[in-house]
Write an enzyme that holds these catalytic residues in place. Structure first.
Site, PDB file in Angstrom:
ATOM      1  N   ARG A 116       0.847  -1.189   0.000  1.00  0.00           N
ATOM      2  CA  ARG A 116       0.000   0.000   0.000  1.00  0.00           C
ATOM      3  C   ARG A 116       0.881   1.237   0.000  1.00  0.00           C
ATOM      4  O   ARG A 116       1.705   1.408   0.894  1.00  0.00           O
ATOM      5  CB  ARG A 116      -0.888  -0.020   1.249  1.00  0.00           C
ATOM      6  CG  ARG A 116      -2.268   0.520   1.012  1.00  0.00           C
ATOM      7  CD  ARG A 116      -3.144   0.272   2.210  1.00  0.00           C
ATOM      8  NE  ARG A 116      -3.782  -1.028   2.177  1.00  0.00           N
ATOM      9  CZ  ARG A 116      -4.766  -1.369   2.989  1.00  0.00           C
ATOM     10  NH1 ARG A 116      -5.214  -0.519   3.882  1.00  0.00           N
ATOM     11  NH2 ARG A 116      -5.318  -2.570   2.904  1.00  0.00           N
TER      12      ARG A 116
ATOM     13  N   SER B 230      -8.087  -0.315   0.347  1.00  0.00           N
ATOM     14  CA  SER B 230      -9.151  -0.505   1.336  1.00  0.00           C
ATOM     15  C   SER B 230      -9.790   0.808   1.775  1.00  0.00           C
ATOM     16  O   SER B 230     -10.298   1.549   0.956  1.00  0.00           O
ATOM     17  CB  SER B 230      -8.573  -1.282   2.516  1.00  0.00           C
ATOM     18  OG  SER B 230      -9.599  -1.652   3.379  1.00  0.00           O
TER      19      SER B 230
ATOM     20  N   ASP C 189     -16.486  -0.498   3.418  1.00  0.00           N
ATOM     21  CA  ASP C 189     -15.326   0.334   3.084  1.00  0.00           C
ATOM     22  C   ASP C 189     -14.971   0.269   1.596  1.00  0.00           C
ATOM     23  O   ASP C 189     -15.701  -0.304   0.792  1.00  0.00           O
ATOM     24  CB  ASP C 189     -14.122  -0.074   3.941  1.00  0.00           C
ATOM     25  CG  ASP C 189     -13.555  -1.421   3.521  1.00  0.00           C
ATOM     26  OD1 ASP C 189     -14.332  -2.256   3.034  1.00  0.00           O
ATOM     27  OD2 ASP C 189     -12.338  -1.630   3.667  1.00  0.00           O
TER      28      ASP C 189
ATOM     29  N   ASP D 147     -12.935  -1.456  -0.346  1.00  0.00           N
ATOM     30  CA  ASP D 147     -12.920  -2.732  -1.072  1.00  0.00           C
ATOM     31  C   ASP D 147     -13.987  -3.711  -0.596  1.00  0.00           C
ATOM     32  O   ASP D 147     -13.986  -4.873  -1.002  1.00  0.00           O
ATOM     33  CB  ASP D 147     -11.535  -3.363  -1.015  1.00  0.00           C
ATOM     34  CG  ASP D 147     -11.088  -3.672   0.408  1.00  0.00           C
ATOM     35  OD1 ASP D 147     -11.536  -2.976   1.341  1.00  0.00           O
ATOM     36  OD2 ASP D 147     -10.298  -4.612   0.582  1.00  0.00           O
TER      37      ASP D 147
ATOM     38  N   ARG E 245     -15.032  -4.456   4.965  1.00  0.00           N
ATOM     39  CA  ARG E 245     -15.375  -4.017   6.312  1.00  0.00           C
ATOM     40  C   ARG E 245     -16.871  -3.744   6.450  1.00  0.00           C
ATOM     41  O   ARG E 245     -17.547  -3.531   5.445  1.00  0.00           O
ATOM     42  CB  ARG E 245     -14.631  -2.719   6.655  1.00  0.00           C
ATOM     43  CG  ARG E 245     -13.151  -2.885   6.713  1.00  0.00           C
ATOM     44  CD  ARG E 245     -12.484  -1.624   7.203  1.00  0.00           C
ATOM     45  NE  ARG E 245     -11.052  -1.871   7.286  1.00  0.00           N
ATOM     46  CZ  ARG E 245     -10.229  -1.247   8.119  1.00  0.00           C
ATOM     47  NH1 ARG E 245     -10.694  -0.307   8.917  1.00  0.00           N
ATOM     48  NH2 ARG E 245      -8.950  -1.542   8.151  1.00  0.00           N
TER      49      ARG E 245
HETATM   50  C1  VG1 Z   1      -5.771  -2.383   9.682  1.00  0.00           C
HETATM   51  C2  VG1 Z   1      -6.611  -3.055  10.751  1.00  0.00           C
HETATM   52  C3  VG1 Z   1      -6.576  -4.555  10.582  1.00  0.00           C
HETATM   53  C4  VG1 Z   1      -7.042  -4.918   9.163  1.00  0.00           C
HETATM   54  C5  VG1 Z   1      -6.196  -4.170   8.145  1.00  0.00           C
HETATM   55  C6  VG1 Z   1      -6.679  -4.392   6.726  1.00  0.00           C
HETATM   56  O1  VG1 Z   1      -4.427  -2.788   9.826  1.00  0.00           O
HETATM   57  O2  VG1 Z   1      -6.180  -2.689  12.030  1.00  0.00           O
HETATM   58  O3  VG1 Z   1      -7.383  -5.158  11.558  1.00  0.00           O
HETATM   59  O4  VG1 Z   1      -6.935  -6.296   8.945  1.00  0.00           O
HETATM   60  O5  VG1 Z   1      -6.237  -2.769   8.399  1.00  0.00           O
HETATM   61  O6  VG1 Z   1      -8.003  -4.002   6.579  1.00  0.00           O
HETATM   62  P1  VG1 Z   1      -3.317  -1.887  10.566  1.00  0.00           P
HETATM   63  O7  VG1 Z   1      -2.036  -2.652  10.420  1.00  0.00           O
HETATM   64  O8  VG1 Z   1      -3.311  -0.578   9.906  1.00  0.00           O
HETATM   65  O9  VG1 Z   1      -3.771  -1.786  11.971  1.00  0.00           O
HETATM   66  V1  VG1 Z   1      -8.534  -3.436   5.079  1.00  0.00           V
HETATM   67  O10 VG1 Z   1     -10.151  -3.273   5.160  1.00  0.00           O
HETATM   68  O11 VG1 Z   1      -7.411  -2.269   4.892  1.00  0.00           O
HETATM   69  O12 VG1 Z   1      -8.040  -4.678   3.936  1.00  0.00           O
HETATM   70 CO    CO Z   2     -10.962  -3.131   3.360  1.00  0.00          CO
END
Ligand code: VG1
Ligand code: CO
Length: 543
Positions: free
Chosen positions: A22, A113, A277, A279, A282
């Site tokens: 990302r 996301s 969200d 993608d 969520r």
């Molecule tokens: C965040 C969330 C985590 C989730 C990830 C991807 O990660 O805390 O629980 O799995 O986003 O979600 P981080 O490392 O920023 O805490 V998504 O909807 O971005 O695929």
């Molecule tokens: Co997402």
């Protein structure tokens, strides 16, 4: 049409984070940046050669361009078939459905996301394996290693494939199948849930609002909620995916889905509200004047699983990420089910799901899902709630309060400090950890510290060990303070502070969350010397 082998030099920052690679759009658009990463994936997953790849994304800026590049590279790398969502669109959960249903060798999902989109926003790419789930850590590390030694990538010179209609096209010997991104997903939802009961619910005048936040779930929600389930038109708002999500954060939480939240907290608001969200993986669940925390939602779904046809009589266990509240554990205990605590990120649920050890899993970050796929699934959670509401014929708030009365309430909040200085953030984490040996047994904020550690996980299925997964301070009464640095941000560091307190007494379960947690929050800030070290007086986002 010409197959070109392009000389390139490696980038040193292509290690996937919590959920894929990302970066800002600008970063991704550097010459060869996307190409290098995609080539690293193709080189690391040899099964793709002669196999089938699923492709699509959340429609954000650069989504289509990236799709065309990946199609040209897939053909040049001998991938036999690419199934790409119409318009390059495919939600993360739908990608998981399609990979599994069509038994493909994997998929590339283009998404950052919940991060904002547009030319100044973020972009991302993640690889999912043949089980439909995010690449496990061993694979993402192998992709990263390959990206560090890459000297060339392969690509065809070929005009763009028309992605705006379904059909079959080709680049050299590679078939490109442009498919409807909604239908396989919607059909699976019809198999899992009691659509007839939900249809009756809407016929009875039940009112719902679903906010797709101008992101990927719009087309899915229109089809499933308004067409297949008969919810009135207008139930889905912001239902057209836009490259910049209308300028908003496509993040379904109290801070970013304000229009929906305000509507639901009005006396005359709808019975049920939900959002998803960027993608589509969520979900946020709201009742009239009621916000259901994702941790409570997981617990409630588990407790009510027998009401959902797809789970009746076959629930085996539950898993939650470490920072997620222990609400689901209470239900598991009562039902005599196994409960697991995993590091943050969906990839850690994959082995447990594949091994049949768990049926449901969830994260505090608005992610909930089950063994129907290998991703978190926003609309699935919404349909789960609709199914439960249709059977129980009670309001969301009554269901939640009855649950707390039976199992106790886990007060829960997360405070995010976004874009802080990386060195300051690392110093803060080190400072907290250095205090751990002296913390155990101490009386703090009216409780006794039972343990203080840096969370390490041993996968019960393959024995793999993942260290440094967050700092935890646990109290004897079950309260917890957790500190973690995000693995999805693209600017500086994001510090996440997670606070939880258990309240068994129903008379004490109606407090305001922030107030109920205030002593623990104050303690957490003090232990971390947070204001001094970060220069921040308040969090960026509270959920
Ligand atoms: C965040 C969330 C985590 C989730 C990830 C991807 O990660 O805390 O629980 O799995 O986003 O979600 P981080 O490392 O920023 O805490 V998504 O909807 O971005 O695929
Ligand atoms: Co997402």
């Amino acid at each position: 049409m010409e197959l070109r082998t392009v000389a390139t030099t490696p980038f040193d920052d292509q290690r996937p984070g919590t959920s894929g690679l990302r970066k800002t759009v600008t970063h991704f658009r550097q010459e060869n940046y996307l190409e290098n990463f995609v080539q690293a994936v193709f080189d690391t997953v040899p099964e793709l050669k002669g196999g089938t790849l699923v492709l699509g994304g959340d429609g954000r800026f650069y989504n289509r361009e990236a799709c065309q590049t990946i199609l040209r590279m897939a053909a040049a790398n001998g991938i036999a078939r690419v199934m790409v969502g119409r318009d390059g669109l495919l939600s993360t959960p739908a990608a998981s459905v399609v990979i599994r249903k069509h038994q493909t060798q994997g998929g590339l999902i283009l998404s950052a996301s919940h991060n904002p989109g547009g030319p100044d926003g973020d972009f991302g790419i993640k690889f999912n394996t043949a089980n439909g789930g995010p690449a496990p850590e061993t694979l993402t590390e192998a992709i990263y290693a390959r990206s560090r030694e890459l000297s060339e990538y392969r690509i065809y010179d070929h005009p763009d494939i028309p992605l705006y209609e379904t059909g079959v096209f080709s680049i050299a010997d590679t078939h490109i199948i442009v498919f409807d991104p909604v239908s396989d997903y919607a059909e699976l939802m019809e198999e899992v849930f009691d659509f007839e009961a939900i249809r009756q619910l809407f016929l009875g005048g039940f009112r719902m609002r679903f906010d797709a936040m101008h992101a990927i779930t719009g087309p899915y929600a229109h089809d499933i909620l308004e067409r297949r389930l008969g919810a009135p038109e207008g139930t889905v708002i912001h239902g057209t995916p836009l490259p910049d999500f209308g300028g908003h954060h496509p993040d379904p939480n109290l801070a970013h889905a304000t229009e929906l939240v305000n509507e639901l907290f009005d006396d005359a608001g709808p019975d049920f509200g939900a959002a998803s969200d960027g993608d589509g993986d969520r979900n946020m669940i709201l009742g009239r004047q009621c916000f259901v925390t994702p941790s409570d939602s997981l617990a409630l779904i588990l407790a009510n699983a027998e009401l959902v046809p797809g789970y009746r009589g076959r629930v085996c266990g539950v898993a939650r990420s470490m920072p997620t509240s222990g609400a689901a554990d209470k239900v598991a205990k009562k039902l005599g089910l196994e409960a697991f605590e995993t590091p943050t990120g969906w990839k850690f649920f994959g082995n447990l799901l594949d091994a049949g050890r768990i049926t449901f899993c969830g994260e505090e970050s608005f992610g909930t899902s089950s063994d129907h796929i290998r991703e978190k699934d926003g609309l699935w959670a919404v349909l789960c709630w609709l199914n439960i509401l249709a059977v129980r014929q009670q309001s969301v708030i009554d269901i939640v309060r009855a649950h707390w009365a039976e199992y106790g309430r886990n007060y829960y909040t997360r405070h995010d400090y976004e874009g802080i200085d990386l060195v300051a953030a690392q110093g803060l984490m080190a400072h907290i950890e250095a205090q751990f040996p002296a913390l155990t047994g101490k009386e703090l904020a009216g409780g006794k510290v039972a343990y203080a550690d840096n969370f390490s996980y041993t996968d019960p299925v393959d024995g793999g060990v993942s260290k440094n997964q967050g700092l935890r301070i646990g109290f004897e009464d079950g309260s917890r303070i957790i500190y973690r640095l995000s693995g999805t941000g693209t600017v500086g560091a994001t510090l996440r502070l997670y606070i939880e307190r258990f309240e068994a007494d129903p008379a004490q379960q109606r407090q305001d969350t922030q107030q109920a947690l205030a002593p623990l929050i104050t303690l957490a800030l003090e232990l971390a010397e947070l204001p001094q070290r970060t220069g921040r007086e308040a969090p960026t986002v509270i959920t």
